[in-house]
Scaffold this active site. Structure first.
Site, short mmCIF file in Angstrom:
data_model
loop_
_atom_site.label_atom_id
_atom_site.label_comp_id
_atom_site.label_asym_id
_atom_site.label_seq_id
_atom_site.Cartn_x
_atom_site.Cartn_y
_atom_site.Cartn_z
N ASP A 1 -8.62 -4.82 -6.21
CA ASP A 1 -8.17 -3.89 -5.18
C ASP A 1 -8.23 -2.45 -5.71
OD1 ASP A 1 -6.92 -2.46 -3.20
OD2 ASP A 1 -4.99 -3.51 -3.34
N HIS B 1 -7.61 -5.60 -0.32
CA HIS B 1 -6.38 -4.84 -0.22
C HIS B 1 -5.41 -5.39 0.82
CE1 HIS B 1 -3.71 -1.45 -0.63
NE2 HIS B 1 -3.87 -1.08 0.63
N SER C 1 0.83 -1.20 0.00
CA SER C 1 0.00 0.00 0.00
C SER C 1 0.87 1.26 0.00
CB SER C 1 -0.95 -0.04 1.21
OG SER C 1 -1.98 0.90 1.10
#
Length: 431
Positions: free
Chosen positions: A328, A395, A271
């Site tokens: 995602d 995610h 991320s």
């Protein structure tokens, strides 16, 4: 809260051992439970990985040591991604373990006096985070500082809302002789966690592109990156140096210490950490002359920079492998993606699916991004063990590791489908 994804039995590979991943929901406010029938309670997923997915045979280890540069991307992973090579799969999962250790080591509790710091000492972090026996030794803790400051009129907000500097990851150097022999070189890992603090979320929202400072940008080019990511990388306080300063200082020390050996830098993150990994790779390649091979293994990363940024990464020899879950949403932001990779003239930039007047507006407003490196595309929809409609689950780092472990190829995206595919081939008269 931790949710078990389940025990997965590979049906396309000879090994019958199961691999178990736990789904971390520490950074997500809401996470739906996966299927009740597949929920298991386990304390540590690394031991399962180490003994099943990783180092399964001496032959594979020997292949890795002889061709380590190929597995680090020297040939852009040609022929290794589809189908996914087992050595590469093991390496991706191993580097994912470093990122998982960063998450496990971070204090997420806003009520804790040690909030936003590392919960473990430098000498014990990998062991206490469940990554003992990796053969690496932690050499540097890393902190990131947000450039955004809270307005004075709201200075009385809780500390968890106003924390500017927080522990973001670490540098670890392979020191075990057997592991160095298996890898074929001494590997240096830089591992980053994802977004955790309030101000980090604010930085994520600063999504327009901004020019890199002169000490980072190469002469004669105009690389631009997302404003918030650059802020986290370069900002500092009177008591905390910037993440950029820490990285440069530690990389210089490592090169002085081990520069005469076969050496690699592997930067990995999830991320926000994936974005910082890309910035770190660019900085190392542009700062250090004759730097060793720099490779990024990123999980669920957002877009980072413009086309010039991508071009400079490619010219520097930096290798980037983006692990992307097509379900995602984070991997689809920010901005718009440039459609034509061969374009060099800003006026000729094409933004996918938009009319020409809006394309020009996006470029002028610095919203035209470009994807970097090579992509390994996966999909949550292919797994029978995942909640398909849960954005947070799509995610999550554990979801990515689960999908990597079970991916076979574009024609067989999940191992559980391999038997079905073989049966269909037999019916059609194929072997």
């Amino acid at each position: 809260m931790r949710l078990a994804i389940g025990a997965l039995r590979p049906c396309a590979l000879p090994s019958s051992k199961s691999v178990v991943f736990t789904l971390s929901a520490a950074a997500a406010a809401t996470t739906h439970p996966v299927r009740q029938s597949t929920r298991l309670s386990i304390a540590n997923s690394w031991d399962h990985l180490k003994h099943s997915s990783l180092n399964s045979t001496t032959t594979r280890s020997a292949k890795l040591s002889k061709k380590w540069m190929e597995y680090q991307g020297s040939s852009d992973w040609e022929g290794l991604l589809d189908p996914l090579d087992d050595n590469l799969r093991s390496e991706i999962l191993r580097y994912g373990g470093f990122v998982d250790s960063a998450y496990r080591s971070f204090d997420f509790d806003p009520a804790s006096p040690s909030y936003a710091t590392c919960r473990f000492s430098k000498n014990s972090l990998l062991d206490q985070a469940g990554f003992g026996g990796s053969g690496y030794r932690l050499t540097k803790n890393l902190r990131a500082t947000c450039g955004v400051e809270m307005p004075r009129w709201i200075q009385r907000v809780p500390r968890w809302m106003s924390t500017r500097s927080s522990w973001i990851g670490y540098v670890a150097v392979c020191h075990d002789k057997d592991e160095i022999a298996r890898l074929g070189r001494r590997d240096v890992v830089i591992a980053y966690r994802g977004t955790a603090t309030c101000l980090e979320w604010v930085e994520n929202l600063r999504a327009t592109l901004t020019c890199l400072p002169q000490d980072v940008a190469l002469q004669g080019c105009e690389p631009m990156v997302e404003s918030g990511f650059l802020s986290l990388y370069t900002s500092r306080t009177t008591t905390c140096p910037s993440l950029q300063h820490m990285i440069r200082e530690e990389i210089a020390r490592v090169i002085r210490s081990y520069g005469d050996e076969p050496l690699s830098f592997t930067i990995t993150g999830h991320s926000l950490g994936a974005a910082l990994a890309t910035l770190t790779a660019y900085d190392i390649a542009s700062t250090f002359d004759r730097a060793p091979l720099v490779t990024v293994i990123s999980f669920g990363g957002p877009r980072v920079g413009n086309q010039s940024f991508r071009c400079q990464l490619e010219k520097s020899g930096t290798k980037i492998l983006r692990i992307v879950n097509s379900d995602d949403l984070i991997t689809k932001v920010p901005g718009f993606v440039i459609d034509n990779k061969e374009v060099a003239d800003k006026r000729a930039v094409q933004v996918a699916g938009l009319p020409s007047w809006l394309q020009k507006s996006m470029v002028d407003r610095a919203w035209a991004y470009a994807e970097v490196g090579k992509e390994l595309r996966l999909s949550s929809k292919e797994s029978p063990y995942l909640d398909k409609g849960n954005v947070a689950t799509c995610h999550d780092l554990k979801t990515y590791l689960h999908l990597v472990n079970c991916f076979v190829s574009s024609t067989c995206p999940f191992r559980a489908t391999a038997k079905v595919l073989r049966a269909q081939r037999r019916k059609k008269g194929h072997v």
